[in-house]
Design a protein around this motif. Structure first.
Motif, mmCIF file in Angstrom:
data_model
loop_
_atom_site.group_PDB
_atom_site.id
_atom_site.type_symbol
_atom_site.label_atom_id
_atom_site.label_comp_id
_atom_site.label_asym_id
_atom_site.label_seq_id
_atom_site.Cartn_x
_atom_site.Cartn_y
_atom_site.Cartn_z
ATOM 1 N N ASN A 299 0.838 -1.194 0.000
ATOM 2 C CA ASN A 299 0.000 0.000 0.000
ATOM 3 C C ASN A 299 0.879 1.252 0.000
ATOM 4 O O ASN A 299 1.743 1.384 0.867
ATOM 5 N N VAL B 236 0.318 4.277 0.849
ATOM 6 C CA VAL B 236 0.200 5.091 2.071
ATOM 7 C C VAL B 236 1.051 4.485 3.179
ATOM 8 O O VAL B 236 1.746 5.193 3.918
ATOM 9 N N HIS B 237 1.036 3.143 3.275
ATOM 10 C CA HIS B 237 1.891 2.494 4.266
ATOM 11 C C HIS B 237 3.360 2.794 3.974
ATOM 12 O O HIS B 237 4.153 3.013 4.887
ATOM 13 N N LEU C 277 4.210 6.128 5.256
ATOM 14 C CA LEU C 277 4.291 6.122 6.724
ATOM 15 C C LEU C 277 5.595 5.485 7.189
ATOM 16 O O LEU C 277 6.201 5.927 8.163
ATOM 17 N N ILE D 17 8.289 7.974 6.865
ATOM 18 C CA ILE D 17 8.274 8.911 7.990
ATOM 19 C C ILE D 17 8.968 8.292 9.204
ATOM 20 O O ILE D 17 9.730 8.946 9.910
ATOM 21 N N VAL E 47 9.631 15.691 8.499
ATOM 22 C CA VAL E 47 8.494 14.929 9.005
ATOM 23 C C VAL E 47 7.269 15.820 9.123
ATOM 24 O O VAL E 47 6.165 15.441 8.754
ATOM 25 N N GLY E 48 7.479 17.048 9.623
ATOM 26 C CA GLY E 48 6.334 17.909 9.916
ATOM 27 C C GLY E 48 5.751 18.594 8.695
ATOM 28 O O GLY E 48 4.593 18.984 8.708
ATOM 29 N N ALA E 49 6.530 18.781 7.646
ATOM 30 C CA ALA E 49 5.995 19.525 6.504
ATOM 31 C C ALA E 49 6.083 18.738 5.201
ATOM 32 O O ALA E 49 5.073 18.466 4.560
ATOM 33 N N ALA F 289 6.833 15.544 4.473
ATOM 34 C CA ALA F 289 6.183 14.235 4.452
ATOM 35 C C ALA F 289 4.669 14.369 4.552
ATOM 36 O O ALA F 289 3.932 13.534 4.016
ATOM 37 N N VAL F 290 4.195 15.429 5.244
ATOM 38 C CA VAL F 290 2.743 15.630 5.326
ATOM 39 C C VAL F 290 2.174 15.872 3.931
ATOM 40 O O VAL F 290 1.161 15.282 3.544
ATOM 41 N N LEU F 291 2.864 16.730 3.157
ATOM 42 C CA LEU F 291 2.386 17.020 1.800
ATOM 43 C C LEU F 291 2.499 15.786 0.912
ATOM 44 O O LEU F 291 1.637 15.523 0.079
ATOM 45 N N LEU G 203 2.272 12.648 1.942
ATOM 46 C CA LEU G 203 1.181 11.769 2.365
ATOM 47 C C LEU G 203 -0.134 12.260 1.772
ATOM 48 O O LEU G 203 -0.951 11.474 1.278
ATOM 49 N N PHE G 204 -0.296 13.570 1.814
ATOM 50 C CA PHE G 204 -1.455 14.258 1.275
ATOM 51 C C PHE G 204 -1.683 13.866 -0.183
ATOM 52 O O PHE G 204 -2.775 13.504 -0.596
ATOM 53 N N MET H 189 -2.298 9.937 -0.599
ATOM 54 C CA MET H 189 -3.621 9.521 -0.145
ATOM 55 C C MET H 189 -4.681 9.808 -1.193
ATOM 56 O O MET H 189 -5.658 9.081 -1.320
ATOM 57 N N MET H 190 -4.480 10.889 -1.954
ATOM 58 C CA MET H 190 -5.502 11.276 -2.924
ATOM 59 C C MET H 190 -5.332 10.587 -4.268
ATOM 60 O O MET H 190 -6.229 10.627 -5.097
ATOM 61 N N SER I 125 4.225 20.112 15.275
ATOM 62 C CA SER I 125 4.073 19.877 13.848
ATOM 63 C C SER I 125 3.791 18.405 13.553
ATOM 64 O O SER I 125 3.235 18.068 12.518
ATOM 65 N N TYR J 18 -0.279 14.240 12.220
ATOM 66 C CA TYR J 18 -0.311 12.851 11.750
ATOM 67 C C TYR J 18 -1.479 12.061 12.313
ATOM 68 O O TYR J 18 -2.071 11.256 11.597
#
Lengths: 202, 365
Positions: free
Chosen positions: A27, A29-30, A33, A36, A63-65, A67-69, A71-72, A75-76, B135, B139
C-alpha cells in the motif's frame, strides 16, 4: 554495551527495517508512513551524535511539513497496483544501475578517510564543545559559507517562483472575493433607508 | 522496580541499574502526567461552562457540585463503551492514530518549565522541540481520517493537513522573532530573559514586571501567535477538520469509546501545550506580574498555571463568540496575511536589535 550504543542499534535497526518496508510495502500510504518512521529514526541517530539542532530540524522540516504534503498527495492518488507491478522488470536494470552508482558514491565518501586521509581531513573543522550546536552552525553558516548559503536560498526562491508561475492561471470571468473591497465599502453606498407609511407599501 | 532493572541489566548487559539511580525522574514524570490529566479534566469542564455561560445556559451541572465531576463521569462512560472499528477500516492505523495524537501531546510537556528549572528535560533546543512536537500532531488527524475509509473523515483529514502545515510556518516565524530577542533556544532562558530586560527596566520601575514581558514589544506577533495557535490545534473558529455543520464530525466520525477519548484528550492537551507556549514566549512564564511581596509569595508553578488558564479562557471565548470561518479565508489569512506580516517583523526586529544593541546577553551561549 553502553546505553547510547544500545539506542544506536535500536534506531538504526528500525531505520533500516522501515527503509526496506518503504520499497516493499504493498500500500503506497503504508510506504509513506514507513518513510516517515525512517526520518524519525534518522533524527534519533542525529540526536545520539550530539547534533540536536539538526535532529529537530529534520523532524520539523521533513516529518512535519514535507512528508505531510507527500502523504497528502499519495492519499488522494488512485493507484492501480496491477499496473504498477507490470512495469517492474522493465525498469529493473535502470534501478539497479542507479543503486550501484549510489552505493559506490557512499563507499567513496565513507572510505575517503582510508583512501586519502590528507584530503578527507582538510575539510572538517575541529568541534568546539563549549558552544552550543545552534550557535556553532550559525557561526559557520553566516561567515565561512555565507555565499553558498545565500546561493542555496536563491535556488530555492527560483524553484518556488517557478512552481507558482507554472500553476498560476488567471481565468477571466470568474467570481473572486476581494476582501479589501468588502471591508472598504461604506453603509452609505450600499444601504438606502426608506420610510414606508403603513398600509401603503412602496 | 530495582529487581526488574537488575534483570534487564543481566539479560542485555546494559547498565540500567546505574541509570536507575535517577529513578526519581520516573516519579516526577508520573506526577506531571497525573497532574496534567486532572488539570485537563477541569479545563474541559471550564471550556463547556464558558461556552454555556456565553449562550446563557448552565452547562454541565448534574454530576458532583456545579458539575465538577462531569469530566470524570465522561471518562468512565468512554472507557466502558464498545470501541467500534468499521469493516473497511485499516485496523492497525485506525487504532494507532488516536495513540499518536495523545502520546505526542503529552510528550510536548516534557520540556515545559512550569517553574524556574522545573522541567522534565531542560534541553538547549527546547522551543524547537515544542515546534517539532506540535508539527507532528497533524499525523494523528491525517492517519485517523484515512484509516477510517470513509468520505467525511477523509475530507476532514485533507483539510487538517493543509491547515496545520500552513499555520506552522507563521508559528515558526513568530518563534524566530522571540528567539532574536533572547538569543537562546532554551525555554528557561526565554522566561528569564523576559524578567531581566524590557520596558519596565527602561522606565525605571522594574517591579512592574508584566511590562517587561514580550507581549508588549512584540504585540503584533502575540496576536499572530494566538490566532495561529487556534488554527494549529483545530480550535473553533478554525475547526474545519471536524466541522459538524459540513463534515458530521470530520476525522473523528468513525471513532467511538476509548479511541475517541484519546483523540479528545490529545486535542485538549495540545491546546494546553499551545497555551503554555504562549505563556512562556509572551507572558513571562512562571514570573509574578508585579514583583512585590504579596505577589511573589505565590509559587511560580501556580502563576504558570494561572496564566495557562487565562490563555485558555481566551481560547474558550473565541470558541463561544466567533462564528466558524470559511476554509479558503483561513488559507488566505495564513499565507497572504500572517506569513508576510511575520516575515517583515523578523526583519524589523533583527534591524532594531542590531542597531540599538538591545536584546538579552545572559544566555549560556
Amino acid at each position: 554495551m553502553s546505553l547510547p550504543l544500545f539506542f544506536f542499534y535500536v534506531f538504526s535497526a528500525i531505520a533500516v527495517a522501515s527503509a526496506f518496508m518503504v520499497i516493499s510495502a504493498r500500500n503506497p500510504v503504508h510506504a509513506v508512513l514507513f518513510l516517515i518512521l525512517t526520518f524519525v529514526n534518522a533524527a534519533g541517530l542525529f540526536m545520539l551524535a550530539g547534533a540536536e539542532f539538526l535532529a529537530l530540524l529534520l523532524i520539523v522540516v521533513y516529518v512535519g511539513a514535507v512528508a505531510v504534503l507527500f502523504l497528502f498527495v499519495v492519499m488522494m492518488l488512485d493507484v492501480d497496483f496491477a499496473e504498477l507491478k507490470s512495469g517492474l522488470l522493465q525498469y529493473a536494470p535502470v534501478g539497479i544501475l542507479v543503486g550501484v552508482v549510489l552505493l559506490l558514491e557512499l563507499l567513496l565518501v565513507a572510505g575517503s578517510a582510508f583512501i586519502s586521509p590528507e584530503i578527507a581531513g582538510g575539510a572538517a573543522l575541529p568541534i568546539d564543545n563549549t558552544i552550543q550546536n545552534t550557535r556553532a552552525l550559525g557561526q559557520v553558516l553566516y561567515t565561512r559559507y555565507v555565499f553558498l548559503f545565500q546561493g542555496a536560498a536563491a535556488v530555492l526562491l527560483v524553484a518556488m517562483i517557478g512552481a507558482i508561475v507554472l500553476t498560476l492561471r488567471h481565468r477571466p470571468g470568474i467570481k473572486r472575493q476581494s476582501t479589501a473591497e468588502q471591508i472598504g465599502r461604506k453603509a452609505s453606498e450600499t444601504l438606502k433607508v426608506v420610510k414606508v407609511k403603513s398600509g401603503q407599501g412602496l | 522496580m530495582d529487581f526488574l532493572l537488575a534483570a534487564l541489566d543481566y539479560l542485555l548487559g546494559i547498565p540500567f541499574l546505574g541509570w536507575g539511580t535517577q529513578i526519581g525522574f520516573v516519579y516526577k514524570a508520573l506526577a506531571l502526567l497525573v497532574g496534567l490529566l486532572i488539570f485537563t479534566a477541569f479545563i474541559l469542564l471550564g471550556d463547556r461552562k464558558v461556552w454555556a455561560a456565553v449562550q446563557l445556559r448552565r452547562g454541565p451541572n448534574v454530576v458532583g457540585p456545579f458539575g465538577l465531576l462531569q469530566s470524570f463521569a465522561d471518562l468512565l462512560k468512554f472507557v466502558f463503551k464498545e470501541a467500534i472499528i468499521p469493516a473497511g477500516a485499516d485496523k492497525v492505523l485506525f487504532l494507532l492514530a488516536p495513540l499518536i495524537t495523545a502520546t505526542l501531546a503529552l510528550a510536548g510537556w516534557a520540556v515545559v518549565p512550569v517553574s524556574d528549572g522545573w522541567a522534565m528535560a531542560n534541553i538547549n533546543v527546547g522551543i524547537l522541540y515544542l515546534l517539532a512536537i506540535s508539527s507532528l500532531g497533524v499525523y494523528g488527524v491525517i492517519i485517523g481520517g484515512w484509516a477510517s475509509n470513509s468520505k467525511y473523515p477523509f475530507f476532514g483529514s485533507i483539510r487538517a493537513a493543509a491547515q496545520m502545515v500552513s499555520y506552522e510556518v507563521s508559528i515558526g516565524l513568530v518563534i524566530i522573532t522571540v528567539l532574536l530577542c533572547v538569543g537562546s533556544l532554551n525555554l528557561n532562558d526565554i522566561v528569564i530573559a523576559q524578567s531581566e530586560m524590557g520596558l519596565a527596566h527602561a522606565l525605571g520601575v522594574p517591579w512592574l514586571s508584566f511590562l517587561n514581558w514580550f507581549w508588549l514589544p512584540l504585540f503584533p506577533m502575540f496576536v499572530v501567535f494566538y490566532i495561529s495557535a487556534l488554527a494549529e490545534t483545530n480550535r473553533p473558529p478554525f475547526d474545519f477538520a471536524e466541522g459538524e455543520s459540513e463534515l458530521v464530525a470530520g476525522f473523528m466520525t468513525e471513532y467511538s469509546a476509548t479511541p475517541y477519548l484519546l483523540f479528545m484528550l490529545g486535542e485538549y492537551i495540545s491546546i494546553l501545550l499551545m497555551c503554555a507556549m504562549t505563556t512562556i514566549l509572551f507572558l513571562g512564564g512562571w514570573a509574578a506580574p508585579i514583583d512585590l511581596p504579596p505577589f511573589t509569595w505565590i509559587p511560580g508553578i501556580i502563576w504558570f498555571f494561572i496564566k495557562v488558564t487565562l490563555v485558555f479562557f481566551m481560547f474558550a471565548m473565541a470558541k463561544a463568540i466567533v462564528p466558524r470561518y470559511r476554509y479558503d479565508q483561513l488559507m488566505r489569512i495564513g499565507w497572504k496575511l500572517f506569513l508576510p506580516l511575520s516575515l517583515i517583523m523578523v526583519v524589523i526586529v533583527a534591524f532594531v536589535l542590531q542597531l540599538t544593541g538591545w536584546g538579552w546577553n545572559g544566555g549560556v551561549a
